[in-house]
Design an enzyme around this catalytic site. Sequence first.
Site, PDB file in Angstrom:
ATOM      1  N   SER A 220     -16.569   0.498 -16.105  1.00  0.00           N
ATOM      2  CA  SER A 220     -17.446   1.669 -16.093  1.00  0.00           C
ATOM      3  C   SER A 220     -17.565   2.199 -17.517  1.00  0.00           C
ATOM      4  O   SER A 220     -16.553   2.505 -18.146  1.00  0.00           O
ATOM      5  CB  SER A 220     -16.875   2.760 -15.184  1.00  0.00           C
ATOM      6  N   GLY A 222     -19.537   4.939 -18.454  1.00  0.00           N
ATOM      7  CA  GLY A 222     -20.161   6.255 -18.445  1.00  0.00           C
ATOM      8  C   GLY A 222     -21.667   6.145 -18.376  1.00  0.00           C
ATOM      9  O   GLY A 222     -22.218   5.323 -17.638  1.00  0.00           O
ATOM     10  N   GLY A 225     -23.666   2.759 -18.540  1.00  0.00           N
ATOM     11  CA  GLY A 225     -23.795   1.805 -17.449  1.00  0.00           C
ATOM     12  C   GLY A 225     -22.481   1.155 -17.059  1.00  0.00           C
ATOM     13  O   GLY A 225     -21.397   1.683 -17.302  1.00  0.00           O
ATOM     14  N   ASP A 252     -14.309   5.668  -8.725  1.00  0.00           N
ATOM     15  CA  ASP A 252     -13.779   5.210  -7.436  1.00  0.00           C
ATOM     16  C   ASP A 252     -14.913   4.880  -6.473  1.00  0.00           C
ATOM     17  O   ASP A 252     -14.844   3.900  -5.727  1.00  0.00           O
ATOM     18  CB  ASP A 252     -12.871   6.284  -6.833  1.00  0.00           C
TER      19      ASP A 252
END
Length: 315
Positions: A220, A222, A225, A252
Amino acid sequence: MILTVTPNPSLDRTYEVPSLDRGEVVRATGERVDPGGKGVNVSRAVAAAGRRTVAVLPLGGAPGALVADLLDAQGIEVAPVPVTGATRSNIALAEADGVLTKINAPGPDLTPAEQENLLDTVRRHAAGADWIVCSGSLPRGLGPAWYAELVARVHAAGLRIALDTSGPALLAALREHPDVVKPNAEELAEAVGRPLTTVGDALKAAEDLRETGARAVLASLGSAGQLLVDADGAWYGTAPVAAVRSNVGAGDASLAGFLVAGGGGPEALASAVAHGAAAVCLPGSVMPTPGDLDPSAVTVTADIPVDRPLDGAAG
């Protein structure tokens, strides 16, 4: 069925505030109380997607009892491991501009007997699981090698495991070849020991984790992408977000979306991106339902924009 393991669950209180001014009385405009912990959030997202999930977690004291009640109310099967210490309580302050301040308690100190009971509870409930997800920090009493031991036991039972942790616990577990690891940009930078400033840097770091032992890396990044790197190649996914309300549990939700879509390949990455984008638009750690998703807004490509900067240098 997706079974989640959360060694250090929590009772999470999220307050929405106009702004955070130190030393002043801050009046909240909204408040939520949710069962917390990364694995718990994955179970909540899986349940919101209409899939069966079982949450294995150590619980103690009044906060632990409330966590179990809240999960039961959401239709999540709980496999509790009784512990003598009280389950931790965390506080999150979500400002109107999207800035989030979190105060996380350390959690109870698990005894050797409680640690073994946690592993045994996973074994007893793992039959028939499509995936086992191990997420979050380790409580006091559990050394960094605990996740590695769990990965080894899961593989010995012929099951697949996804791991979302960081630091020494992640590095120790890599030697047991977890099927998927899900770091964010900061955790990815910490794992490889160097700063990451572009998507290309993150891609190289993910490839390094695969060389170290991870079979697949779902990263991940942010607002930049998400990346998926596995034995078949690398893919990059993005989705527009109009306004970030809270990023608590967004990673999550992404992992849950990835696993409910099969846990591999660009289609699963698209599901992860859709779930993550929907989660940041919801208050507190609310998990998205199918009605919150916008799959048509997701773009997945094998043409990685290696020069795209990460928002804030990771590491």
